[in-house]
Design a protein around this motif. Structure first.
Motif, PDB file in Angstrom:
ATOM      1  N   ASP A 192      21.621  51.987 -42.045  1.00 21.53           N
ATOM      2  CA  ASP A 192      20.326  52.079 -41.381  1.00 21.53           C
ATOM      3  C   ASP A 192      20.299  53.201 -40.353  1.00 21.53           C
ATOM      4  OD1 ASP A 192      19.566  49.927 -42.862  1.00 21.53           O
ATOM      5  OD2 ASP A 192      19.957  48.452 -41.283  1.00 21.53           O
ATOM      6  N   ASN A 193      21.477  53.759 -40.035  1.00 22.30           N
ATOM      7  CA  ASN A 193      21.567  54.786 -39.007  1.00 22.30           C
ATOM      8  C   ASN A 193      21.566  56.203 -39.577  1.00 22.30           C
ATOM      9  OD1 ASN A 193      21.813  52.804 -36.956  1.00 22.30           O
ATOM     10  ND2 ASN A 193      23.990  52.597 -37.420  1.00 22.30           N
ATOM     11  N   THR A 194      21.475  56.312 -40.871  1.00 21.53           N
ATOM     12  CA  THR A 194      21.459  57.625 -41.502  1.00 21.53           C
ATOM     13  C   THR A 194      20.735  57.521 -42.833  1.00 21.53           C
ATOM     14  OG1 THR A 194      22.825  59.411 -42.400  1.00 21.53           O
ATOM     15  CG2 THR A 194      23.714  57.187 -42.526  1.00 21.53           C
ATOM     16  N   LYS A 207      31.798  53.592 -38.318  1.00 24.35           N
ATOM     17  CA  LYS A 207      31.112  53.830 -37.043  1.00 24.35           C
ATOM     18  C   LYS A 207      29.602  53.868 -37.226  1.00 24.35           C
ATOM     19  CE  LYS A 207      31.003  57.141 -33.201  1.00 24.35           C
ATOM     20  NZ  LYS A 207      31.560  58.435 -32.693  1.00 24.35           N
ATOM     21  N   ASP A 208      29.131  54.412 -38.352  1.00 26.94           N
ATOM     22  CA  ASP A 208      27.696  54.494 -38.635  1.00 26.94           C
ATOM     23  C   ASP A 208      27.142  53.217 -39.245  1.00 26.94           C
ATOM     24  OD1 ASP A 208      27.342  57.054 -37.651  1.00 26.94           O
ATOM     25  OD2 ASP A 208      27.809  58.015 -39.559  1.00 26.94           O
ATOM     26  N   GLY A 209      27.968  52.188 -39.398  1.00 25.71           N
ATOM     27  CA  GLY A 209      27.480  50.896 -39.883  1.00 25.71           C
ATOM     28  C   GLY A 209      27.137  50.868 -41.354  1.00 25.71           C
ATOM     29  N   TYR A 210      27.912  51.538 -42.188  1.00 26.82           N
ATOM     30  CA  TYR A 210      27.621  51.578 -43.626  1.00 26.82           C
ATOM     31  C   TYR A 210      27.847  50.218 -44.275  1.00 26.82           C
ATOM     32  CZ  TYR A 210      26.584  56.483 -44.377  1.00 26.82           C
ATOM     33  OH  TYR A 210      25.967  57.712 -44.392  1.00 26.82           O
ATOM     34  N   VAL A 211      26.997  49.948 -45.261  1.00 32.08           N
ATOM     35  CA  VAL A 211      26.997  48.689 -45.999  1.00 32.08           C
ATOM     36  C   VAL A 211      27.255  48.991 -47.471  1.00 32.08           C
ATOM     37  CG1 VAL A 211      25.524  46.770 -46.737  1.00 32.08           C
ATOM     38  CG2 VAL A 211      25.471  47.531 -44.368  1.00 32.08           C
ATOM     39  N   THR A 259      21.319  59.552 -36.840  1.00 30.57           N
ATOM     40  CA  THR A 259      22.164  60.598 -36.286  1.00 30.57           C
ATOM     41  C   THR A 259      22.365  61.682 -37.338  1.00 30.57           C
ATOM     42  OG1 THR A 259      24.152  59.412 -37.014  1.00 30.57           O
ATOM     43  CG2 THR A 259      23.385  58.999 -34.768  1.00 30.57           C
ATOM     44  N   GLY A 260      22.541  62.910 -36.875  1.00 27.19           N
ATOM     45  CA  GLY A 260      22.813  64.015 -37.782  1.00 27.19           C
ATOM     46  C   GLY A 260      21.563  64.806 -38.121  1.00 27.19           C
ATOM     47  N   PHE A 261      21.758  66.125 -38.271  1.00 25.96           N
ATOM     48  CA  PHE A 261      20.636  67.021 -38.544  1.00 25.96           C
ATOM     49  C   PHE A 261      20.017  66.747 -39.907  1.00 25.96           C
ATOM     50  CE2 PHE A 261      19.314  71.001 -40.623  1.00 25.96           C
ATOM     51  CZ  PHE A 261      18.216  71.313 -39.834  1.00 25.96           C
ATOM     52  N   VAL A 262      20.848  66.588 -40.942  1.00 31.70           N
ATOM     53  CA  VAL A 262      20.333  66.412 -42.302  1.00 31.70           C
ATOM     54  C   VAL A 262      19.552  65.109 -42.416  1.00 31.70           C
ATOM     55  CG1 VAL A 262      20.954  66.175 -44.734  1.00 31.70           C
ATOM     56  CG2 VAL A 262      22.168  67.810 -43.291  1.00 31.70           C
ATOM     57  N   SER A 263      20.059  64.032 -41.816  1.00 30.49           N
ATOM     58  CA  SER A 263      19.350  62.747 -41.871  1.00 30.49           C
ATOM     59  C   SER A 263      18.004  62.837 -41.169  1.00 30.49           C
ATOM     60  CB  SER A 263      20.197  61.647 -41.231  1.00 30.49           C
ATOM     61  OG  SER A 263      21.348  61.392 -41.992  1.00 30.49           O
ATOM     62  N   SER A 264      17.970  63.517 -40.022  1.00 28.64           N
ATOM     63  CA  SER A 264      16.707  63.685 -39.300  1.00 28.64           C
ATOM     64  C   SER A 264      15.735  64.534 -40.114  1.00 28.64           C
ATOM     65  CB  SER A 264      16.959  64.343 -37.940  1.00 28.64           C
ATOM     66  OG  SER A 264      17.803  63.536 -37.137  1.00 28.64           O
ATOM     67  N   MET A 265      16.257  65.572 -40.753  1.00 29.68           N
ATOM     68  CA  MET A 265      15.395  66.414 -41.580  1.00 29.68           C
ATOM     69  C   MET A 265      14.841  65.621 -42.759  1.00 29.68           C
ATOM     70  SD  MET A 265      16.198  70.149 -43.214  1.00 29.68           S
ATOM     71  CE  MET A 265      17.530  69.515 -44.205  1.00 29.68           C
ATOM     72  N   LEU A 266      15.673  64.774 -43.377  1.00 26.61           N
ATOM     73  CA  LEU A 266      15.200  63.930 -44.463  1.00 26.61           C
ATOM     74  C   LEU A 266      14.058  63.034 -44.003  1.00 26.61           C
ATOM     75  CD1 LEU A 266      18.544  62.834 -46.159  1.00 26.61           C
ATOM     76  CD2 LEU A 266      16.689  64.060 -47.265  1.00 26.61           C
ATOM     77  N   PHE A 267      14.212  62.449 -42.825  1.00 24.45           N
ATOM     78  CA  PHE A 267      13.173  61.555 -42.313  1.00 24.45           C
ATOM     79  C   PHE A 267      11.854  62.295 -42.121  1.00 24.45           C
ATOM     80  CE2 PHE A 267      10.732  59.932 -38.736  1.00 24.45           C
ATOM     81  CZ  PHE A 267      10.555  58.606 -39.094  1.00 24.45           C
TER      82      PHE A 267
END
Length: 711
Positions: free
Chosen positions: A46-48, A127-131, A666-674
């Motif tokens: 949920d964090n990326t 750390k990023d809470g991956y499932v 977090t992260g540039f690519v994830s923010s750009m995707l959003f």
């Protein structure tokens, strides 16, 4: 014989209904001792916005390629539909052996060697809470919870890759990897004849994780103690301590979580993996209700959905009252007064040039034309009293259907908007009746793309009708712009975005072959359909007839009030539809951006809110355009489209607020995707509502000026 044939065809159709497969409605039963395949898919957070195929992770057990009793090979890829590929699914058969009805206290899976850089990758994902998503009988592996009142159990799809604990002495985080999985398969007797033959159906798939450290005693690779594990598997590789004092070594051990990135990347360690399997009969869950467990915790949201509908109905009701008042009182009174004045004064208002301001009255006229104009004014002096009643929108009958600027762009936008509208109606309808349900993995995206391509024929038809109404003569060029402009914009954005995601080796990236297939479907199917619809709308179907003729000379538009100017009107009026969908928008955003493991399922509510939204957009546009016409401003073509789509601006502003205050991306690519995906979604939404506004305003104006019957 004729009656027999009449009944034969319906009988054949009915007989085939039982064989027709609707995803999620077909029951598959298993016999005792039969192999039950377990498939691995991906990891997500949920964090990326970046997802990764499970078998692409360097620290998990890779597939061995062994053959299962069912004939499936470990590591074998499962065929995916377009929607599954677009949502980042990468499903493969695992090495985990499940035999129906046979419990397995523990089986050793593998001992995976990892380098320091691979362990660093594991730490970042934990750390990023991956499932993790595993699949059995089309059910995602779930983490089990109970409601607050402890009366019901519910599922959250997926299970944690690892967990974080904070050191009590330093307060710094330490990261642990889950390397033992306890699998619980819940089943019941299959309904019908399959159950009589001993068949069983899966009604639940639960996964419980353990982190078992390397110091725990093991036999045949399995931990001896699984109930109370004191030593967890920490994601940490010790550095060399040669030449260090005891105090320095102790200090290094106390702060080992800060030194994971130090040392040689080629340093190796091993991670042991194991699993347990238990089959438990559960007759409390029917097979056709097994997905309900994933939604129990969301049932309280039904009250909020009803609140959203009530809120939407109130707003829509108020607007409906305003529109009814305009239509039944104001406009009827104006028309009645105009007709009575025309009869009493013997006046018929012609569709030629209307009276203009003194400044522009004689501008551009020759001497002869000026004398004729003066003579006409003297001849009409006796009708001044009747003319005083002809004000506001009634003065614009000779200008209201004047061709807009850049109409060659407005027509393709309206055409693409109808394409999106038909796609949305089809998707919501199929979802509301249950064909597109959570068990049909990727079905929503697959059907959405298919409906969009097939709706190209509607896009071409409506674009050609509007284009012909604007006096266009080259329908082929208009068809090409309609087929390529908006789909091309979306394709270009996705392709550019994919370049960044490819660099991250994420399964979120669309494979090149899939992009090529999408491009071929667009160019080889949609473009011809748009051309066919455009040809029929332009050549075979007549243009929309306007009730009044357009004068040769345009009227001068007086100074407009500040609240009906373009930007202000778009913002103010766009806020009304936004308030209609605001509450439902919360659930959609949460489902798409936060609960990636969850499923949006209340399409019945969404359908009702969408219907109210369309009515609201139509009414808001009609009221706004009527006020504009009363101000003697006849530039309504683009204005109606912009007013109808104005709420898309508020949706995009809301998405920006949601990013900063609700998400933890977090992260540039994830923010750009959003932001890029949010922008694309708002463009689609704005195109749909803008088209609804344009068509509503056009129908209203034709009805309005057709009622006064001006000669």
């Amino acid at each position: 014989m004729r009656n027999g044939l009449r009944w034969l065809l319906p009988s054949l159709v009915v007989s085939q209904v039982q064989a027709f497969y609707i995803p999620g409605w077909s029951i598959k039963s298993y016999q005792e001792g039969e192999h039950l395949p377990l498939m691995v898919n991906k990891v997500y957070s949920d964090n990326t916005q970046l997802q990764y195929a499970y078998y692409d992770l360097p620290f998990v057990c890779p597939p061995t390629g062994k053959s299962h009793a069912s004939g499936l090979l470990s590591g074998q890829s499962i065929s995916l539909n377009l929607g599954e590929v677009l949502r980042g699914d990468r499903i493969k058969i695992s090495d985990i052996d499940l035999t129906v009805g046979h419990d397995n206290e523990c089986s050793f899976l593998c001992e995976q060697p990892v380098a320091r850089k691979d362990l660093r990758r594991a730490k970042e994902l934990v750390k990023d809470g991956y499932v993790v998503e595993w699949i059995v009988d089309n059910l995602p592996g779930a983490t089990s919870f109970v409601t607050v009142d402890k009366t019901r159990k519910y599922y959250a799809a997926g299970f944690k890759l690892g967990f974080t604990k904070y050191d009590s002495s330093t307060g710094k985080p330490r990261y642990f990897l889950n390397n033992h999985h306890t699998i619980v398969i819940r089943y019941r007797t299959a309904p019908g004849r399959a159950g009589e033959k001993g068949g069983k159906v899966v009604v639940g798939f639960e996964v419980y994780t353990k982190s078992v450290g390397p110091n725990n005693k093991r036999e045949n690779g399995c931990p001896v103690e699984l109930q109370e594990v004191e030593d967890n598997f920490e994601i940490w590789m010790p550095n060399k301590t040669e030449g260090l004092s005891i105090e320095e070594q102790q200090q290094l051990l106390n702060n080992h979580y800060d030194h994971l990135d130090e040392g040689d990347d080629n340093d190796m360690m091993t991670i042991p993996y194991s699993y347990s399997v238990y089959f438990r009969e559960d007759n409390s869950v029917e097979w056709d209700r097994r997905w309900d467990l994933y939604f129990v915790n969301q049932e309280e949201g039904s009250r909020i959905h009803w609140l959203a509908i009530i809120n939407s109905l109130i707003i829509c009701g108020l607007l409906s009252g305003i529109v009814i008042m305009i239509l039944s009182k104001t406009i009827k009174t104006d028309i009645k007064g105009y007709r009575e004045g025309s009869v009493e004064g013997g006046l018929k208002l012609k569709s030629g040039p209307r009276p203009r301001s003194p400044k522009s009255e004689k501008h551009g006229l020759g001497l002869l034309e000026q004398e004729n104009e003066v003579d006409n004014q003297l001849d009409d002096a006796s009708d001044d009293e009747a003319l005083e009643d002809v004000t506001g929108w009634k003065l614009l009958h000779g200008d209201v259907f004047r061709r807009p600027q850049y109409g060659h762009l407005l027509a393709p936008l309206v055409g693409s908007g109808t394409q999106v509208l038909f796609m949305a109606i089809g998707l919501i309808s199929l979802s509301a009746i249950g064909i597109l349900n959570p068990s049909f993995r990727g079905g929503f995206l697959s059907f959405g793309f298919g409906l969009f391509v097939l709706a190209g024929i509607f896009s071409g038809y409506f674009s050609a009708k509007v284009y012909k109404g604007f006096g266009g003569v080259n329908f082929g060029k208009n068809a090409l712009i309609t087929a390529c402009f908006f789909p091309g914009l979306l394709f270009a954005l996705v392709f550019i975005l994919n370049l960044f995601v490819w660099a991250q080796a994420s399964s979120t990236a669309i494979p090149f072959g899939t992009l090529l297939a999408i491009g071929l479907l667009w160019l080889c199917i949609q473009v011809p359909l748009v051309y066919l619809g455009s040809w029929y709308g332009y050549a075979r179907s007549g243009a929309w007839e306007n009730p009044t003729k357009t004068s040769n000379t345009p009227r001068q538009i007086p100074q407009q009030a500040w609240y009906i100017k373009s930007l202000q009107a778009i913002l103010f009026t766009g806020l009304v539809p936004f308030t209609v969908i605001f509450i439902e928008l919360l659930f959609v955003f949460q489902s798409v951006w936060q609960d990636k493991s969850g499923y949006y399922y209340v399409f019945g509510f969404l359908g009702v809110v969408s219907l109210i939204l369309i009515v609201t957009v139509a009414e808001v546009t009609i009221v706004t355009i009527y006020v504009q016409l009363c101000s003697e401003n006849y530039h309504w073509w683009w204005q109606s489209f912009a007013v109808g789509g104005g709420s898309a601006l508020w949706v995009f502003l809301y998405s920006i607020w949601y990013y900063f205050f609700k998400l933890h991306i977090t992260g540039f690519v994830s923010s750009m995707l959003f932001f890029v995906y949010s922008f694309m979604a708002c463009c689609v939404y704005g195109l749909l509502t803008g088209t609804v506004g344009f068509l509503s305003a056009y129908a209203f104006i034709r009805k309005l000026y057709g009622a006064i019957k001006i000669d």
